[in-house]
Scaffold this active site. Structure first.
Site, PDB file in Angstrom:
ATOM      1  N   GLY A  20      61.913  67.097  43.847  1.00  0.00           N
ATOM      2  CA  GLY A  20      62.506  66.529  45.049  1.00  0.00           C
ATOM      3  C   GLY A  20      62.893  65.088  44.804  1.00  0.00           C
ATOM      4  N   LYS A  21      63.218  64.411  45.882  1.00  0.00           N
ATOM      5  CA  LYS A  21      63.657  63.022  45.762  1.00  0.00           C
ATOM      6  C   LYS A  21      62.569  62.119  45.207  1.00  0.00           C
ATOM      7  CE  LYS A  21      66.431  62.721  49.606  1.00  0.00           C
ATOM      8  NZ  LYS A  21      65.603  63.757  50.145  1.00  0.00           N
ATOM      9  N   PHE A  22      61.320  62.402  45.557  1.00  0.00           N
ATOM     10  CA  PHE A  22      60.252  61.468  45.237  1.00  0.00           C
ATOM     11  C   PHE A  22      59.309  61.925  44.136  1.00  0.00           C
ATOM     12  CE2 PHE A  22      61.718  60.628  49.501  1.00  0.00           C
ATOM     13  CZ  PHE A  22      61.971  59.274  49.438  1.00  0.00           C
ATOM     14  N   GLY A  23      59.514  63.138  43.640  1.00  0.00           N
ATOM     15  CA  GLY A  23      58.614  63.574  42.583  1.00  0.00           C
ATOM     16  C   GLY A  23      58.802  65.013  42.194  1.00  0.00           C
ATOM     17  N   LYS A  40      51.888  68.230  43.847  1.00  0.00           N
ATOM     18  CA  LYS A  40      53.098  67.404  43.984  1.00  0.00           C
ATOM     19  C   LYS A  40      52.813  66.022  43.422  1.00  0.00           C
ATOM     20  CE  LYS A  40      56.679  66.677  47.441  1.00  0.00           C
ATOM     21  NZ  LYS A  40      57.121  67.298  48.694  1.00  0.00           N
ATOM     22  N   ASP A 134      60.703  66.992  61.323  1.00  0.00           N
ATOM     23  CA  ASP A 134      62.055  67.190  60.849  1.00  0.00           C
ATOM     24  C   ASP A 134      62.116  68.656  60.440  1.00  0.00           C
ATOM     25  OD1 ASP A 134      64.586  66.813  59.838  1.00  0.00           O
ATOM     26  OD2 ASP A 134      63.899  65.920  57.968  1.00  0.00           O
ATOM     27  N   LYS A 136      63.537  72.033  59.753  1.00  0.00           N
ATOM     28  CA  LYS A 136      64.793  72.708  59.420  1.00  0.00           C
ATOM     29  C   LYS A 136      64.492  73.678  58.290  1.00  0.00           C
ATOM     30  CE  LYS A 136      66.151  68.450  57.132  1.00  0.00           C
ATOM     31  NZ  LYS A 136      67.072  67.335  57.251  1.00  0.00           N
ATOM     32  N   ASN A 139      62.700  72.828  55.083  1.00  0.00           N
ATOM     33  CA  ASN A 139      61.306  72.385  55.148  1.00  0.00           C
ATOM     34  C   ASN A 139      60.348  73.506  55.518  1.00  0.00           C
ATOM     35  OD1 ASN A 139      61.961  69.800  54.411  1.00  0.00           O
ATOM     36  ND2 ASN A 139      62.092  69.026  56.496  1.00  0.00           N
TER      37      ASN A 139
HETATM   38  P1  ATP Z   1      62.858  66.466  49.181  1.00  0.00           P
HETATM   39  O1  ATP Z   1      62.585  65.457  48.160  1.00  0.00           O
HETATM   40  O2  ATP Z   1      64.040  66.154  50.024  1.00  0.00           O
HETATM   41  O3  ATP Z   1      61.619  66.858  49.941  1.00  0.00           O
HETATM   42  P2  ATP Z   1      62.540  69.042  48.159  1.00  0.00           P
HETATM   43  O4  ATP Z   1      61.896  69.542  49.417  1.00  0.00           O
HETATM   44  O5  ATP Z   1      63.426  69.973  47.432  1.00  0.00           O
HETATM   45  O6  ATP Z   1      63.336  67.756  48.402  1.00  0.00           O
HETATM   46  P3  ATP Z   1      59.919  68.794  47.092  1.00  0.00           P
HETATM   47  O7  ATP Z   1      59.311  68.898  48.432  1.00  0.00           O
HETATM   48  O8  ATP Z   1      59.422  67.746  46.168  1.00  0.00           O
HETATM   49  O9  ATP Z   1      61.438  68.529  47.158  1.00  0.00           O
HETATM   50  O10 ATP Z   1      59.828  70.201  46.391  1.00  0.00           O
HETATM   51  C1  ATP Z   1      60.452  70.490  45.164  1.00  0.00           C
HETATM   52  C2  ATP Z   1      60.554  71.991  45.023  1.00  0.00           C
HETATM   53  O11 ATP Z   1      59.258  72.564  44.990  1.00  0.00           O
HETATM   54  C3  ATP Z   1      61.293  72.691  46.157  1.00  0.00           C
HETATM   55  O12 ATP Z   1      62.078  73.715  45.594  1.00  0.00           O
HETATM   56  C4  ATP Z   1      60.218  73.274  47.009  1.00  0.00           C
HETATM   57  O13 ATP Z   1      60.637  74.464  47.619  1.00  0.00           O
HETATM   58  C5  ATP Z   1      59.107  73.530  45.999  1.00  0.00           C
HETATM   59  N1  ATP Z   1      57.799  73.352  46.642  1.00  0.00           N
HETATM   60  C6  ATP Z   1      57.345  72.220  47.219  1.00  0.00           C
HETATM   61  N2  ATP Z   1      56.108  72.386  47.701  1.00  0.00           N
HETATM   62  C7  ATP Z   1      55.758  73.658  47.417  1.00  0.00           C
HETATM   63  C8  ATP Z   1      54.571  74.450  47.672  1.00  0.00           C
HETATM   64  N3  ATP Z   1      53.527  73.938  48.307  1.00  0.00           N
HETATM   65  N4  ATP Z   1      54.562  75.718  47.245  1.00  0.00           N
HETATM   66  C9  ATP Z   1      55.640  76.239  46.593  1.00  0.00           C
HETATM   67  N5  ATP Z   1      56.777  75.567  46.346  1.00  0.00           N
HETATM   68  C10 ATP Z   1      56.842  74.280  46.743  1.00  0.00           C
HETATM   69 MG    MG Z   2      60.577  68.972  50.313  1.00  0.00          MG
END
Ligand code: ATP
Ligand code: MG
Length: 276
Positions: A20-23, A40, A134, A136, A139
């Site tokens: 994602g954006k932060f990690g 994460k 938020d 949607k 999320n």
């Molecule tokens: P943003 O930085 O805008 O949140 P994002 O939601 O894609 O973007 P992350 O939340 O860091 O970024 O998640 C990265 C990826 O890992 C995404 O594809 C997300 O669906 C997956 N992911 C995140 N958390 C979990 C989890 N608890 N179980 C399974 N997959 C996850």
């Molecule tokens: Mg996310």
């Protein structure tokens, strides 16, 4: 997992799930219990750009205190010099958004099951005075039985909103009229968002979608809801949507009333699972 201090060497790191954006997110196993989690990893340097440390800490603590079957658990968190680690419940089926894109739109039973899960999660959050979310499709995650989990809310939602304000590229499709007008708002914004999601689950796109942001803005303020003739959607589902997409926020159905609505009662799977 027990409430105690955690360290990275207590986990076996598995496959990379996504970024994602932060990690980055990895599958991980707690060595002692064998428990599978999503780890994460957030880079402190990325956060510094947004001056977000204190805020993140508070929000992490809020999410850590929430315990509901439809809210992704944040089991624990710890940090080292450069990174923050969040030990999250693993959602094996991933993003609901991807499923919606694959199936184009959901059946009434599937949509009602998700809406009921969201209403239960919201009722719980509102009882615990957790506001500003938020919600949607991006999320929302699904566990291995297809149970909906609200993820990324609280800290991540605010983090994202913050980042988006800086880049000016966020979607406003899910925002209630009082929010797009920057007026005061309360928990009832979530009831509006549930109406938006219910519509999107059934039709495959959100109701106020438009070419540009300003047109969406105008459609939200007019509550310009159009129900296309295809795919066919039952009058009961449309009735629920119409009772959520109401401009006067005090007249929107509450999460409790959503759960009592005939469309939900008749269609939602009480287990919350959507394995078919
Ligand atoms: P943003 O930085 O805008 O949140 P994002 O939601 O894609 O973007 P992350 O939340 O860091 O970024 O998640 C990265 C990826 O890992 C995404 O594809 C997300 O669906 C997956 N992911 C995140 N958390 C979990 C989890 N608890 N179980 C399974 N997959 C996850
Ligand atoms: Mg996310």
């Amino acid at each position: 997992m027990a409430e105690e201090e955690w360290f990275l060497d207590e986990f076996e790191i598995g496959r990379f799930i996504g970024e994602g954006k932060f990690g980055k997110v990895y599958l991980a196993r707690e060595k002692q219990s064998g428990y599978i989690v999503a780890l994460k990893v957030i880079f402190k340097q990325k956060l510094e750009k947004y001056h977000f440390h204190e805020h993140l800490r508070r929000e992490i603590e809020i999410q850590h205190s929430l315990d509901h079957p439809n809210v992704l658990r944040l089991f624990a968190w710890f940090h080292d010099e450069t990174r923050i680690f969040l030990v999250l419940e693993y959602a094996a089926q991933g993003e609901l958004y991807k499923l919606l894109r694959n199936l184009h739109h959901f059946s009434e039973k599937r949509a009602a099951t998700y809406v009921a899960s969201l209403a239960k999660a919201l009722a719980y959050c509102h009882e615990n005075n957790v506001i500003h979310r938020d919600i949607k499709p991006e999320n929302l995650l699904l566990d291995f039985e297809g149970r909906l989990k609200i993820a990324d809310f609280g800290w991540a939602a605010q983090l994202q909103a913050h980042a988006k304000r800086q880049t000016m590229c966020g979607t406003i499709d899910y925002l209630a009229p009082e929010m797009v007008q920057n007026k005061e708002h309360d928990q009832t914004v979530d009831n509006w968002t549930l109406g938006i999601l219910c519509y999107e689950f059934l039709y495959g796109f959100p109701p106020f979608e438009a070419e540009d942001k300003y047109d969406t803005f105008k459609r939200i303020l007019k509550v310009d809801v159009v129900f296309p003739s295809s795919p066919p959607v039952s009058p009961e589902a449309k009735d629920l949507i119409s009772k959520l997409l109401v401009k006067d926020s005090s007249k929107r159905l509450s999460p409790q009333k959503i759960l009592e609505h005939p469309w939900i009662v008749q269609n939602a799977d009480p287990s919350g699972c959507t394995k078919e």
